[in-house]
Each structure stands twice: as structure tokens, then as C-alpha cells.
Design a protein around this motif. Sequence first.
Motif, PDB file in Angstrom:
ATOM      1  N   HIS A   1       7.078  -2.772  -3.086  1.00  0.00           N
ATOM      2  CA  HIS A   1       6.946  -1.723  -4.105  1.00  0.00           C
ATOM      3  C   HIS A   1       7.193  -0.368  -3.453  1.00  0.00           C
ATOM      4  N   ILE A   2       7.791   0.542  -4.230  1.00  0.00           N
ATOM      5  CA  ILE A   2       8.014   1.921  -3.799  1.00  0.00           C
ATOM      6  C   ILE A   2       7.425   2.850  -4.859  1.00  0.00           C
ATOM      7  N   HIS A   3       6.598   3.774  -4.388  1.00  0.00           N
ATOM      8  CA  HIS A   3       6.027   4.773  -5.293  1.00  0.00           C
ATOM      9  C   HIS A   3       6.418   6.153  -4.774  1.00  0.00           C
ATOM     10  N   ARG A   4       6.998   6.956  -5.672  1.00  0.00           N
ATOM     11  CA  ARG A   4       7.428   8.300  -5.313  1.00  0.00           C
ATOM     12  C   ARG A   4       6.596   9.311  -6.085  1.00  0.00           C
ATOM     13  N   ALA A   5       6.043  10.238  -5.343  1.00  0.00           N
ATOM     14  CA  ALA A   5       5.187  11.257  -5.956  1.00  0.00           C
ATOM     15  C   ALA A   5       4.990  12.387  -4.961  1.00  0.00           C
ATOM     16  N   SER A   6       4.423  13.461  -5.443  1.00  0.00           N
ATOM     17  CA  SER A   6       4.054  14.574  -4.581  1.00  0.00           C
ATOM     18  C   SER A   6       2.592  14.375  -4.211  1.00  0.00           C
ATOM     19  N   PHE A   7       2.366  13.908  -2.987  1.00  0.00           N
ATOM     20  CA  PHE A   7       1.007  13.547  -2.574  1.00  0.00           C
ATOM     21  C   PHE A   7       0.244  14.780  -2.096  1.00  0.00           C
ATOM     22  N   PRO A   8      -1.050  14.811  -2.395  1.00  0.00           N
ATOM     23  CA  PRO A   8      -1.882  15.882  -1.842  1.00  0.00           C
ATOM     24  C   PRO A   8      -2.130  15.664  -0.350  1.00  0.00           C
ATOM     25  N   ARG A   9      -2.557  16.702   0.334  1.00  0.00           N
ATOM     26  CA  ARG A   9      -2.828  16.626   1.769  1.00  0.00           C
ATOM     27  C   ARG A   9      -4.288  16.989   2.003  1.00  0.00           C
ATOM     28  N   PRO A  10      -4.929  16.336   2.981  1.00  0.00           N
ATOM     29  CA  PRO A  10      -4.450  15.221   3.814  1.00  0.00           C
ATOM     30  C   PRO A  10      -4.651  13.887   3.114  1.00  0.00           C
ATOM     31  N   LEU A  11      -4.019  12.846   3.704  1.00  0.00           N
ATOM     32  CA  LEU A  11      -4.163  11.484   3.198  1.00  0.00           C
ATOM     33  C   LEU A  11      -4.757  10.600   4.285  1.00  0.00           C
ATOM     34  N   PHE A  12      -5.545   9.586   3.865  1.00  0.00           N
ATOM     35  CA  PHE A  12      -6.181   8.630   4.766  1.00  0.00           C
ATOM     36  C   PHE A  12      -5.714   7.223   4.405  1.00  0.00           C
ATOM     37  N   PRO A  13      -5.422   6.375   5.368  1.00  0.00           N
ATOM     38  CA  PRO A  13      -5.296   4.943   5.053  1.00  0.00           C
ATOM     39  C   PRO A  13      -6.626   4.407   4.526  1.00  0.00           C
ATOM     40  N   VAL A  14      -6.562   3.633   3.466  1.00  0.00           N
ATOM     41  CA  VAL A  14      -7.780   3.133   2.825  1.00  0.00           C
ATOM     42  C   VAL A  14      -7.687   1.618   2.696  1.00  0.00           C
ATOM     43  N   PHE A  15      -8.860   0.948   2.787  1.00  0.00           N
ATOM     44  CA  PHE A  15      -8.915  -0.521   2.758  1.00  0.00           C
ATOM     45  C   PHE A  15     -10.113  -0.957   1.910  1.00  0.00           C
ATOM     46  N   ALA A  16      -9.923  -2.117   1.282  1.00  0.00           N
ATOM     47  CA  ALA A  16     -11.018  -2.767   0.556  1.00  0.00           C
ATOM     48  C   ALA A  16     -10.803  -4.267   0.671  1.00  0.00           C
ATOM     49  N   VAL A  17     -11.889  -5.013   0.879  1.00  0.00           N
ATOM     50  CA  VAL A  17     -11.793  -6.461   1.004  1.00  0.00           C
ATOM     51  C   VAL A  17     -13.011  -7.097   0.352  1.00  0.00           C
ATOM     52  N   ALA A  18     -12.778  -8.090  -0.502  1.00  0.00           N
ATOM     53  CA  ALA A  18     -13.845  -8.811  -1.190  1.00  0.00           C
ATOM     54  C   ALA A  18     -13.778 -10.302  -0.917  1.00  0.00           C
ATOM     55  N   ASP A  19     -12.983 -10.704   0.101  1.00  0.00           N
ATOM     56  CA  ASP A  19     -12.884 -12.123   0.459  1.00  0.00           C
ATOM     57  C   ASP A  19     -12.474 -12.230   1.924  1.00  0.00           C
ATOM     58  N   GLN A  20     -13.326 -12.839   2.697  1.00  0.00           N
ATOM     59  CA  GLN A  20     -13.077 -13.127   4.107  1.00  0.00           C
ATOM     60  C   GLN A  20     -12.770 -11.861   4.904  1.00  0.00           C
ATOM     61  N   VAL A  21     -11.553 -11.761   5.481  1.00  0.00           N
ATOM     62  CA  VAL A  21     -11.328 -10.735   6.485  1.00  0.00           C
ATOM     63  C   VAL A  21      -9.882 -10.220   6.414  1.00  0.00           C
ATOM     64  N   ILE A  22      -9.721  -8.913   6.717  1.00  0.00           N
ATOM     65  CA  ILE A  22      -8.411  -8.306   6.939  1.00  0.00           C
ATOM     66  C   ILE A  22      -8.504  -7.498   8.231  1.00  0.00           C
TER      67      ILE A  22
END
Length: 566
Positions: free
Chosen positions: A541-562
Motif C-alpha cells: 500500500h502507498i499513502h500520500r499526504a502532508s504529514f505533520p512533524r515529528p513522526l514516530f514509528p508505532v506498533f500494536a500487537v494483540a497476538d503473540q509477538v512482533i
Amino acid sequence: MRTPEAEDKSVCDPPQPSPRFGPVGGCLREQREGSHLPDTPLSHLGLHTHRRAGTEARRHQKLAFAASIGSRSSAPSNQARVARVGVPVKRSRCPRQLRNREPKPANAGWTSVPRVSARAQPGGGAREGGAWKGVGRRNHAPGTCDRWSARHRALGHVRGRLGPESRPGLGLGREPRLGSEPGQLCPEHGEPLSWFCLSERRPVCATCAGLGGRCHGHRIRRAEEHAEELRNKIVDQCERLQLQSAGISKYVAEVLQGKNQKAASMASAARELVIQRLSLVRSLCESEEQRLLEQVHGEEERAHQSILTQRAHWAEALKKLDTLRTSLVGMLTHLDDLQLIQKEQEFFDRAEEAEGILDPQESDKLSFNEKCAWSPLLTRLWATSVLGSLSGMEEVHINERTVSPLLHLSEDRRTLTFSAKKSKACSDDPERFDHWPNALAATTFQTGLHAWIVNVQHSCAYKVGVASAQLPRKGSGSDCRLGHNAFSWVFSRYDQEFRFSHNGQHEPLALLRCPAQLGVLLDLQAGELVFYEPASGTVLHIHRASFPRPLFPVFAVADQVISIVH
């Protein structure tokens, strides 16, 4: 003295004394290449190492082996292989005597005492002129001994050519019989060590082997027979070593050479394949580059032409409006009341004409269309090059202060494990997610290109993406839920459903298989967020937008492990 034959039935019959000669051996190469050897065939030298327990089939097999190696003998014999492997041998009985041998009483041509003891007695037998007389003498067929003497003379010629260095210490003289030297006497009885104890594995004298001796009741055999067996074993071992050497030489000369040629051929084919494929990729890239540049140039020309057209149109409109305005100003300044009334219709016509000139409106035709530079092939190649470059990978670590109590963070701060029960060890930090199983990375992005990979093969419920610093942390509302607010952009999976979520808008994604790894590309300059599968090179997937600053990598997991891939 009672002989060991009466004590142990395993003792072989006393062998007939036969002349013993020095070594006939040496290096295999010297034997085969030396032109100084006599012309007499080796089969006529009487060098047979006959094995009394061997079968006729094995003897013929060894003779065939000797003939296949390339013996100089016109009638291949067992001694040909001995001469090739280079081991000392002992002359055995006359072959015709062995073939014509028949069982005889113990007193018919044999002594009643061990062979060495008979030789030790005065008059028990002496060697005269290269032949044995007295003890164990048998009658041969006419002409047999003459041929035997001829072999003896030929053997002496061979031994003279080889020299005494083939077996140091023995020289050209007759090989001494075992136990004939003072140093080879039994230390206990002073008798020759003419017997061999198979139980203690050592040579013994007749007294030790007889009744009352220390080896009484043991398995006893004559020392000469045991030595003869050892010689045969040594010859067999030399043959095996020679065959092994020949096999290794053949392997080195043929197999390794073939492997080397095959490796060179395969390497050449591999180079041609790499050059061919890269040439194809280069050609495809050049073609795609040319196509995209032409599209960009065409779009630029179109926008420029639209702008020129609009500029000419509005210039004409401005000219017309200026004319109308000048006319109306003249009517206002130069006409009296009666004349102005008479010009009323003209005024309405001029006003209607001015109303026909509309105000400028915003139009997409006047803007450059960025989609002309979009290419799925270019995106895949770009994502592959970024994810395949170590310089393009980010060192992403999770901020432990943001980890939800439902998640467990590993020591390297790269792995998140889901737990159904909240951990009580987590402190009530203002940055921590207290309800949803979310976590933010410690790395922030302000500008530029960034990439990281997440291993998701063990989880069936997860979210991966980016979020802004304004993302709320407390509460169970949708404003803290990833993808349900304007502050997060995530790729999510729940069971077999995949989708991209942002601000409550969920776009389903049709994937043929579940990705084991998920690559994330963030280009803040171009305003693109790309989710990519590194294994197959597929852009998910590709999403194009004007992102605000700053940005953080974000994660969520509800099964086992990532986990974040290093």
C-alpha cells in the motif's frame, strides 16, 4: 623332547626347508621404470608367495591383478605384484612340488623335531651350492630343480642389481632364519625362537611351547609360517594402498580436473546470466525512465499551455473591461441629463457585456499533475533498493516508557510480546498507553527518507505504521486507538483481514498471502508512506499526504509477538 605337534592340533606341518634370499623390492617406480632388470620373466624367478590356506580362485585373482598393472612377466605370477609394491619376499617351494604334494608319514622326508632344531643338529642338513641336502629333501620331477636353479640365478642377478640397501643389514647374503642369531634365542632356555604363540603374540622356543612350558596349551604355530602370513598381509596391504593411490590419482587427474572445468563453465554461465538480467533490468529502467520523463514533460507542456491560454483570455477580458469602463466614464462626464437618458439602453448593453466577463476560478488544468510520475515498477525498485541498502535502514528501538501494560518489551528493546493480563510492574508514566496494547519508538523523524522492517510472521493481530506526537495515550476511546484518529497511519492485520487505517477510514487490502516481514518506507520530502513486503518485492500500500512533524514509528500487537529486524 615332545614336539608341540603332540600338544596342539593347530600347529601346521613342518614346512620343507627352502632357500631364502635377500629382499627383492624397492620403489615401485624403480621396479617398473628401471631398464636394468633382467629379461627373465618374473614368473620364472620362483618368487611366489604362496599362501597355504588360500583358494585357487584367489590366487588367480591376484595373478590377474598383477597382469593388469603391467608386469613385465610373460607368465604373470604372484611375485610380480610383490616386485611392484616393493616389499621383501621369501622364496617358497617349487610350484610343481606344491601341486604334486601328497600326505606322507611324519618320517618320510621330514624330521620329527621342529625345523630349526633339525638344522641346529650336526649333519641335520646343510646348504651346498644353493641347494638344501639332508633334512626335508624331496625328489622332484626331472628338470624341476634345473628350472629352480635357473630361477635362483636370475633372482641373484636381480638382488645384485637392487643392492643391499633394499633391506639394510642383510646385504646380498642368505637371509638368516628366525632364531639363527644369538640375539634371537630364548632368554629362558637359550633355544632358537622358532615358534610363535598366538595367545601371547610373541615368538617362543620349542621348550616354551612344549609340555610344561609357559605357552603350553596356547595356540602355537611355526614362526616362519606366521612371518609368511605377515608378508602376505603386507603384500595385500601394499596392493590395497596401491589401488587407493591409483584411485586418488585418478580422482585428482579426472574428477577434480572435470570439477575445475565444470566450475569454470558454470561461473562463466553465471556471469553471463547476471550480465543478461542486469542488462534487461537496465533496459527496463531506461525504458521506464524515458516513459516517465516523457509523461512529466507532456504534463508540464500541458500545464504551461493551459496557463498561456488562460493568460491570453484574461488579457482580452481586461482589455474589454477597460474599454467598457472608459466608455461609461465618458458617458458620465460628457453627457447632460437629457443625453444621458437617451443613452440609457447603451448603458444597459455595456453593463450586460461587463457581466459576461466572469471572475477567475481555480482549475486543476492549470496545475501540474503529480500522478504522471507515479510508477508501480519504479516504486518497487525504489523500495527494494532502500530496504536492501544497509545505509537506508534505521536503528529503531522502542521507548519503554510508552509500552502498554499488556505488552512485554525485550532487553534489546526490539521485541513486543502480548500478554492478556496487565503487568503491575509498569509505572504510571504519562507517556504510557494504559488501555490499548500500543507502543511508540524512541526514534523521531523530522525530514528525509527512513526505512525499517518488522517481523510479523508469528502474530495474527498487529498494527504497524507511524504516529505524530499529538497521539493521546490515556483512555479507551478511539482517539487513543491506532488508525481511528487523525494522528496515526497504520497497516493492520486481524486474522485474514488486512487494511490501511487513518482517521477512522479503513481501506481493505487484498493480499494473496500473509507477509512474514513488513517493510515501512517513509519519505517525508515526497510525502509518501509505503508498506512493502521484502520477500516478494510487493508494494502492499502507498499513502500520500502532508504529514505533520515529528513522526514516530508505532506498533500494536494483540497476538503473540512482533519484533523489529536489526
